[in-house]
Design an enzyme around this catalytic site. Sequence first.
Site, PDB file in Angstrom:
ATOM      1  N   HIS A   1       0.778  -1.302  -0.054  1.00 41.36           N
ATOM      2  CA  HIS A   1       0.167  -0.182   0.005  1.00 41.36           C
ATOM      3  C   HIS A   1       0.978   1.302  -0.020  1.00 41.36           C
ATOM      4  O   HIS A   1       0.488   2.296  -0.755  1.00 41.36           O
ATOM      5  CB  HIS A   1      -0.926   0.031   1.213  1.00 41.36           C
ATOM      6  CG  HIS A   1      -1.554   1.415   1.337  1.00 41.36           C
ATOM      7  ND1 HIS A   1      -2.944   1.520   0.701  1.00 41.36           N
ATOM      8  CD2 HIS A   1      -1.393   2.397   1.949  1.00 41.36           C
ATOM      9  CE1 HIS A   1      -3.341   2.708   1.113  1.00 41.36           C
ATOM     10  NE2 HIS A   1      -2.241   3.422   1.864  1.00 41.36           N
ATOM     11  N   GLU A   2       1.922   1.374   0.930  1.00 45.86           N
ATOM     12  CA  GLU A   2       2.760   2.359   0.981  1.00 45.86           C
ATOM     13  C   GLU A   2       3.595   2.567  -0.512  1.00 45.86           C
ATOM     14  O   GLU A   2       3.812   3.696  -0.977  1.00 45.86           O
ATOM     15  CB  GLU A   2       3.666   2.444   2.153  1.00 45.86           C
ATOM     16  CG  GLU A   2       3.090   2.268   3.517  1.00 45.86           C
ATOM     17  CD  GLU A   2       2.019   3.541   3.740  1.00 45.86           C
ATOM     18  OE1 GLU A   2       2.001   4.534   3.212  1.00 45.86           O
ATOM     19  OE2 GLU A   2       1.127   3.038   4.406  1.00 45.86           O
TER      20      GLU A   2
ATOM     21  N   HIS B   1       1.807   4.683  -2.936  1.00 51.17           N
ATOM     22  CA  HIS B   1       1.949   5.873  -3.263  1.00 51.17           C
ATOM     23  C   HIS B   1       2.930   6.415  -3.910  1.00 51.17           C
ATOM     24  O   HIS B   1       3.082   7.300  -4.428  1.00 51.17           O
ATOM     25  CB  HIS B   1       1.783   6.442  -1.596  1.00 51.17           C
ATOM     26  CG  HIS B   1       0.556   6.386  -0.846  1.00 51.17           C
ATOM     27  ND1 HIS B   1      -0.512   7.020  -1.109  1.00 51.17           N
ATOM     28  CD2 HIS B   1       0.388   5.764   0.592  1.00 51.17           C
ATOM     29  CE1 HIS B   1      -1.532   6.582  -0.093  1.00 51.17           C
ATOM     30  NE2 HIS B   1      -0.747   6.075   0.717  1.00 51.17           N
TER      31      HIS B   1
END
Length: 229
Positions: free
Chosen positions: A98-99, A102
């Site tokens: 998920h990170e 980004h």
Amino acid sequence: MVIGIQWIIFIGVAVLSWLVQLNLQNKFKKYSRIPTGNGMTGADVARKMLHDNGIYDVQVTHTPGHLTDHYNPANKTVNLSESVYSSNSIMAAAVAAHECGHALQHARAYAPLQMRSALVPVVSFASQWVTWVILAGIFLINTMPGILLAGIILFAMTTLFSFVTLPVEINASKRALVWLSASGITNAFNHDKAEDALRSAAYTYVVAALGSLATLIYYVMIFVGHRDE
């Protein structure tokens, strides 16, 4: 009447936020006990996802705390909490991916992320002063209503930031889940667990945005109610 609505809003948002956080904590503990099966840690997953997407200028590092994972576009670092960085669980893989989602957004110039980044200086200023301006505005509403209006404008900026954050977080999770499946990090037996973990995390942003909107409406009601007196 307005005071009653205020308490209903604050209590409702506080209870909902507590339930969402409790759910996230429970999911984190549950899925942190389930290994991915390939032995890769969160740090390994993060580096692989970045490299698979042609990103080599982002560093993966660890940060203190629990659920403190974040991507910093200023210095291009994916910062993973200790419980994610060194863990080979499905939860660690989901959070790390998920990170990195980004980081992909940053590399691909994803519009909502650019908008959120542009709002950061304004929101930082607004967050620093909004509480004091609104308090002063409420106390001086009969003599200087413009102060409360200024506070409402400042708070509206933080509310806007909360809603701009929603598509950024949801899209990062979508990118993560697509890659986790395509790369074989997750499989038919555990992919739904990674999806459930990221969905639980997304709920925290939804509640925060709705709580901010409800509070903004309350302040607007105070201002409009004064003008109608």
